[in-house]
Design a protein around this motif. Structure first.
Motif, mmCIF file in Angstrom:
data_model
loop_
_atom_site.group_PDB
_atom_site.id
_atom_site.type_symbol
_atom_site.label_atom_id
_atom_site.label_comp_id
_atom_site.label_asym_id
_atom_site.label_seq_id
_atom_site.Cartn_x
_atom_site.Cartn_y
_atom_site.Cartn_z
ATOM 1 N N GLN A 62 0.791 -1.254 0.052
ATOM 2 C CA GLN A 62 0.024 0.175 -0.017
ATOM 3 C C GLN A 62 0.906 1.257 0.101
ATOM 4 O OE1 GLN A 62 -2.583 -0.143 3.661
ATOM 5 N NE2 GLN A 62 -4.180 -0.927 2.124
ATOM 6 N N VAL A 64 0.834 4.731 1.651
ATOM 7 C CA VAL A 64 0.065 5.571 2.670
ATOM 8 C C VAL A 64 0.845 7.151 2.908
ATOM 9 C CG1 VAL A 64 -0.334 3.277 4.166
ATOM 10 C CG2 VAL A 64 1.559 4.733 4.610
ATOM 11 N N ASP A 67 0.129 12.540 7.631
ATOM 12 C CA ASP A 67 -0.324 13.917 7.766
ATOM 13 C C ASP A 67 1.079 14.798 8.158
ATOM 14 O OD1 ASP A 67 -0.125 13.505 10.338
ATOM 15 O OD2 ASP A 67 -2.305 14.061 10.710
ATOM 16 N N ALA A 74 -3.439 9.927 6.299
ATOM 17 C CA ALA A 74 -4.279 10.918 5.720
ATOM 18 C C ALA A 74 -5.049 10.064 4.477
ATOM 19 C CB ALA A 74 -3.604 12.059 4.988
ATOM 20 N N TRP A 75 -4.362 9.200 3.676
ATOM 21 C CA TRP A 75 -4.857 8.404 2.757
ATOM 22 C C TRP A 75 -4.324 7.274 2.436
ATOM 23 C CZ3 TRP A 75 -1.827 8.887 -1.303
ATOM 24 C CH2 TRP A 75 -1.136 10.115 -1.717
ATOM 25 N N ARG A 76 -4.771 6.329 1.549
ATOM 26 C CA ARG A 76 -3.859 5.064 1.128
ATOM 27 C C ARG A 76 -4.294 4.746 -0.280
ATOM 28 N NH1 ARG A 76 -3.523 1.230 5.317
ATOM 29 N NH2 ARG A 76 -3.716 2.776 6.834
ATOM 30 N N ILE A 77 -3.397 4.083 -0.903
ATOM 31 C CA ILE A 77 -3.621 3.622 -2.482
ATOM 32 C C ILE A 77 -3.334 2.074 -2.145
ATOM 33 C CG2 ILE A 77 -3.250 3.642 -4.713
ATOM 34 C CD1 ILE A 77 -3.182 6.413 -4.388
ATOM 35 N N ARG A 112 -5.526 15.069 -2.898
ATOM 36 C CA ARG A 112 -6.351 14.384 -2.061
ATOM 37 C C ARG A 112 -6.175 12.764 -1.825
ATOM 38 N NH1 ARG A 112 -8.774 17.854 -5.039
ATOM 39 N NH2 ARG A 112 -9.736 16.293 -6.485
ATOM 40 N N GLY A 113 -5.343 12.251 -2.847
ATOM 41 C CA GLY A 113 -5.086 11.030 -2.596
ATOM 42 C C GLY A 113 -5.900 10.229 -3.669
ATOM 43 N N THR A 114 -6.592 10.813 -4.595
ATOM 44 C CA THR A 114 -7.393 10.328 -5.801
ATOM 45 C C THR A 114 -6.553 9.552 -6.892
ATOM 46 O OG1 THR A 114 -9.168 11.751 -5.077
ATOM 47 C CG2 THR A 114 -9.123 10.525 -7.471
#
Length: 202
Positions: A62, A64, A67, A74-77, A112-114
């Motif tokens: 992943q 990550v 922040d 804050a977000w993950r892919i 934004r992690g998109t």
């Protein structure tokens, strides 16, 4: 260090030291150890700094984003292989990844992690920031402009990239392209300026 460190993040009064087990240790400017805490997530490899965040891979592949306070994710892919190249535009981040089997991808991610786009590459290519704050990607399929929405447009410059390629854009918009054998400069409007053959691969 008593355990494996993977990165350092700047703070106003010192730095945060990130460990592979997910622990974060604050170190003041005078070297004094401050508070330590855990992100609750193991980290792997050196981070990529983007959008004021520290981006790490994890052992389960992943990506990550830690922040700015280094207190939480804050977000993950998911499904992100080892990162071999990166470039940060004004609104988008490009990451070239390469799996152990040699397969490569280019990920385009916004602040934004998109995940705006995920493209398969026949081999890793080169990345740079273009003169408008978007990205340039030099791949086996040519030189591409990638805008802040993740849309690709093929450049008129006739060049093919590979894992040896390098790409930079000067402040005046000049594009410097190295294909592993030759360094070529193009103007901002894609006119060839000069070319220097190299005596050997570098």
């Amino acid at each position: 260090l008593s355990k494996d460190g993977v990165g350092v993040g700047l703070e106003r009064d010192g730095v945060n030291l990130f460990y592979a087990d997910g622990e974060v240790q604050f170190v003041a400017r005078d070297g004094t150890l401050g508070q330590a805490w855990s992100l609750g997530e193991p980290l792997q490899g050196a981070p990529v700094s983007a959008f004021g965040l520290q981006l790490f891979r994890t052992p389960n592949n992943q990506l990550v984003a830690v922040d700015t306070a280094a207190r939480q994710i804050a977000w993950r892919i998911d499904d992100v292989q080892p990162i071999v190249r990166s470039a940060l535009g004004t609104e988008v981040l490009g990451l070239v990844t390469e799996a152990p089997d040699g397969s490569a991808e280019l990920l385009i991610i916004d602040s934004r992690g998109t995940l705006l786009d995920r493209a398969f590459l026949s081999e890793p290519g080169a990345l740079a920031v273009d003169g408008q704050g978007g990205l340039l990607a030099l791949t086996r399929g040519g030189l591409w402009h990638i805008d802040n929405d993740g849309q690709w447009t093929l450049s008129t410059i006739p060049v093919i990239g590979n894992r040896d390629a390098a790409l930079r854009v000067g402040p005046e918009g000049t594009q410097y392209i190295f294909d592993g054998l030759t360094l070529t400069a193009y103007s901002a409007d894609n006119v060839g300026l000069w070319q220097v053959p190299m005596s050997r691969r570098i």
